[in-house]
Scaffold this motif. Structure first.
Motif, PDB file in Angstrom:
ATOM      1  N   SER A   2       0.827  -1.203   0.000  1.00  0.00           N
ATOM      2  CA  SER A   2       0.000   0.000   0.000  1.00  0.00           C
ATOM      3  C   SER A   2       0.861   1.252   0.000  1.00  0.00           C
ATOM      4  N   GLU A   6      -3.517   4.901  -0.133  1.00  0.00           N
ATOM      5  CA  GLU A   6      -4.310   3.672  -0.165  1.00  0.00           C
ATOM      6  C   GLU A   6      -4.514   3.128   1.248  1.00  0.00           C
ATOM      7  N   GLU A   9      -7.668  -3.451   2.448  1.00  0.00           N
ATOM      8  CA  GLU A   9      -8.891  -4.133   2.902  1.00  0.00           C
ATOM      9  C   GLU A   9      -8.779  -5.614   2.568  1.00  0.00           C
ATOM     10  N   VAL A  18      -7.040  -0.270  -1.499  1.00  0.00           N
ATOM     11  CA  VAL A  18      -8.208   0.517  -1.936  1.00  0.00           C
ATOM     12  C   VAL A  18      -7.834   1.990  -1.849  1.00  0.00           C
ATOM     13  N   TYR A  24     -16.145   3.187  -1.472  1.00  0.00           N
ATOM     14  CA  TYR A  24     -16.344   1.756  -1.667  1.00  0.00           C
ATOM     15  C   TYR A  24     -15.130   1.004  -1.132  1.00  0.00           C
ATOM     16  N   GLY A  25     -15.232  -0.337  -1.090  1.00  0.00           N
ATOM     17  CA  GLY A  25     -14.168  -1.141  -0.503  1.00  0.00           C
ATOM     18  C   GLY A  25     -13.735  -2.291  -1.383  1.00  0.00           C
ATOM     19  N   VAL A  26     -13.218  -3.325  -0.756  1.00  0.00           N
ATOM     20  CA  VAL A  26     -12.566  -4.416  -1.466  1.00  0.00           C
ATOM     21  C   VAL A  26     -13.547  -5.206  -2.334  1.00  0.00           C
ATOM     22  N   LEU A  29     -14.142  -3.295  -5.394  1.00  0.00           N
ATOM     23  CA  LEU A  29     -12.932  -3.310  -6.223  1.00  0.00           C
ATOM     24  C   LEU A  29     -12.824  -4.613  -7.011  1.00  0.00           C
ATOM     25  N   GLU A 112     -20.648  -1.011   1.422  1.00  0.00           N
ATOM     26  CA  GLU A 112     -19.358  -0.378   1.698  1.00  0.00           C
ATOM     27  C   GLU A 112     -19.453   1.141   1.700  1.00  0.00           C
TER      28      GLU A 112
END
Length: 481
Positions: A2, A6, A9, A18, A24-26, A29, A112
């Motif tokens: 990361s 970033e 997650e 992320v 939003y999250g993993v 993604l 998320e």
């Protein structure tokens, strides 16, 4: 690895970086990587985003009522959902409208975004899910399989309301023109051949009536989609929910949206059945077909300006040709025709997607949703465009209308009660062969006088039921046999 921009997650497949500025999250993604299909994100349909937020808000309130969601979490989730419904963070609903998983990616995206908005409201960092979790808290007592179809129904209902309003706008435009043209006599046509006289107002009133009928049919269809399966969870058995949850969530959802939603009496059936979407799609197809027929008529009636019907003029809105100077085309009716073709195709898509459902779930609801949302949105835009850019500016070519009636063979039908079918047929044949008018031949043969013809051929006599005029016997002489 990361960076400072970033956050890491974790999901069942492992860790992913992320962007820190993403709500939003993993899970979202993963979906962005897995479904690069249309390039159209679910945020394209704001009604869907707002519907998802409404469902999550209702669920949080119901869970708090039942004592399974702490008050501070409930309030934070509700605050986040209301922010979304006010337009915040719509750009964070990024997954593709076409996706595998029966809408799971859409539900995860919503969970998320709402969780991270709620965390910020509580003064925490995005991604700090130990304090408020997308699945454990935002999705508490829920499954994609009840959240997603419920949100689709809420969003579709919202869209229908907007479409019905737009159809009303177009209907009023046609009604105003029907009144404006009420005294303009013209020839009606069947199978593109001269039939009998009518008024241009009568012709335009039919366009208004057809729209009004379909407004009613859409309103009826909207009632069918008010039955929801929220509380069904995975397959309709309500696993992992309280016995009171479904009713509570439904009551809160009705209050939040103002939509009279009701819980299905059989949640197992409701979770797998998409019949209400099929019904709605069929009604949308009906609207499209009739609207397209109306546009066909407008194009025919305005054809010309010299070599066509030329009975009406559509307002010129743009140059019609890059090579033919002065040419103006009926581009607004043409674009509405194309919308209709799309809607008809969307109905076929909905039919296939509905049929393809298996056992306790239909995995193809994302495609059903995308098809319905397109149909509703494009029909709405088409109705408003047709009203403002075309119908409101239509003008009648009264001299042309009068000339066509005067020279038409079709007015001989009005003479049947006075000269008989055989005489009328002979007059029609002679008029057609000679190019002379029906009136001229009838007078020449002594079948009727000019005064009698003028009385018979009044617009009020030709365009509505009327008792036949009774002339004194001596006014028609033997040549009439």
């Amino acid at each position: 690895m990361s960076t400072s921009n970033e956050r890491i997650e974790h999901d069942l497949l492992g860790d992913l970086p992320v962007p820190n500025d993403a709500y939003y999250g993993v899970h979202t993604l993963r979906a962005l990587v897995n479904f690069p299909i249309t390039g159209i994100p679910i945020s394209t349909y704001p009604n869907l985003v707002n519907a998802l937020a409404s469902v999550k808000e209702a669920a949080a309130m119901a869970n708090h009522d039942l004592g399974v969601l702490a008050e501070h979490k409930m309030k934070a989730i509700v605050h986040a959902c209301r922010e979304i419904r006010n337009g915040t963070a719509h750009d964070q609903f990024v997954v593709d409208v076409i996706q595998g998983g029966a809408g799971t990616s859409t539900n995860m995206n919503a969970n998320e975004v709402i969780a991270n908005l709620a965390l910020e409201h509580l003064g925490h960092q995005r991604g700090d899910y130990a304090l408020l979790h997308p699945n454990e808290d935002v999705n508490l007592g829920q499954s994609t399989n009840d959240v997603y179809p419920t949100a689709l129904k809420i969003a579709t209902y919202m869209g229908i309301v907007q479409l019905v309003h737009a159809m009303g706008v177009l209907r009023h435009s046609f009604e105003r023109k029907a009144e404006e043209f009420r005294d303009d006599l013209k020839m009606g046509r069947t199978q593109l051949q001269d039939a009998v006289p009518m008024t241009l107002g009568q012709e335009f009133s039919t366009f208004a009536v057809m729209l009004g009928e379909d407004e009613e049919r859409l309103t009826e269809a909207s009632k069918l989609i008010c039955e929801i399966n929220l509380g069904a969870t995975a397959i309709g058995t309500g696993i992992n929910t309280s016995p009171e949850y479904a009713a509570l969530a439904c009551r809160h959802l009705a209050s939040i949206t103002g939509i009279p939603v009701v819980t299905s009496p059989n949640l197992v059936e409701a979770t797998q059945d998409v019949g209400s979407f099929v019904q709605l799609s069929g009604v949308l197809k009906r609207v499209a077909i009739k609207l397209s027929k109306t546009c066909n008529d407008l194009r025919l009636l305005s054809s010309g300006p010299r070599a066509g019907f030329g009975e009406i003029n559509l307002p010129p809105v743009q140059a019609g040709s890059s090579i033919m100077p002065g040419k103006v085309n009926p581009v607004i009716p043409e674009v509405v025709n194309q919308i209709a073709f799309e809607v008809i195709g969307n109905d076929v898509t909905v039919s296939f997607a509905a049929e393809a459902g298996q056992l306790q779930l239909n995995a193809f609801e994302p495609l059903i949703a995308h098809s319905l949302f397109k149909s509703v949105a494009h029909l709405r835009a088409g109705c408003l465009t047709l009203a403002s850019r075309c119908v409101d500016g239509i003008m009648a070519n009264r001299d042309r209308l009068h000339a066509l009636v005067e020279n038409s063979i079709g007015i001989v039908t009005a003479l049947n009660p006075y000269i008989g079918y055989t005489n009328a047929t002979q007059v029609a044949q002679e008029a057609l062969a000679s190019g002379r008018s029906v009136a001229e031949i009838v007078i020449e043969k002594g079948l009727l006088s000019r005064a009698q013809l003028d009385e018979i051929l009044q617009p009020s006599m030709l365009t509505q039921p009327r008792q036949a005029v009774v002339f004194p016997p001596q006014s028609i002489e033997g040549d009439a046999s």
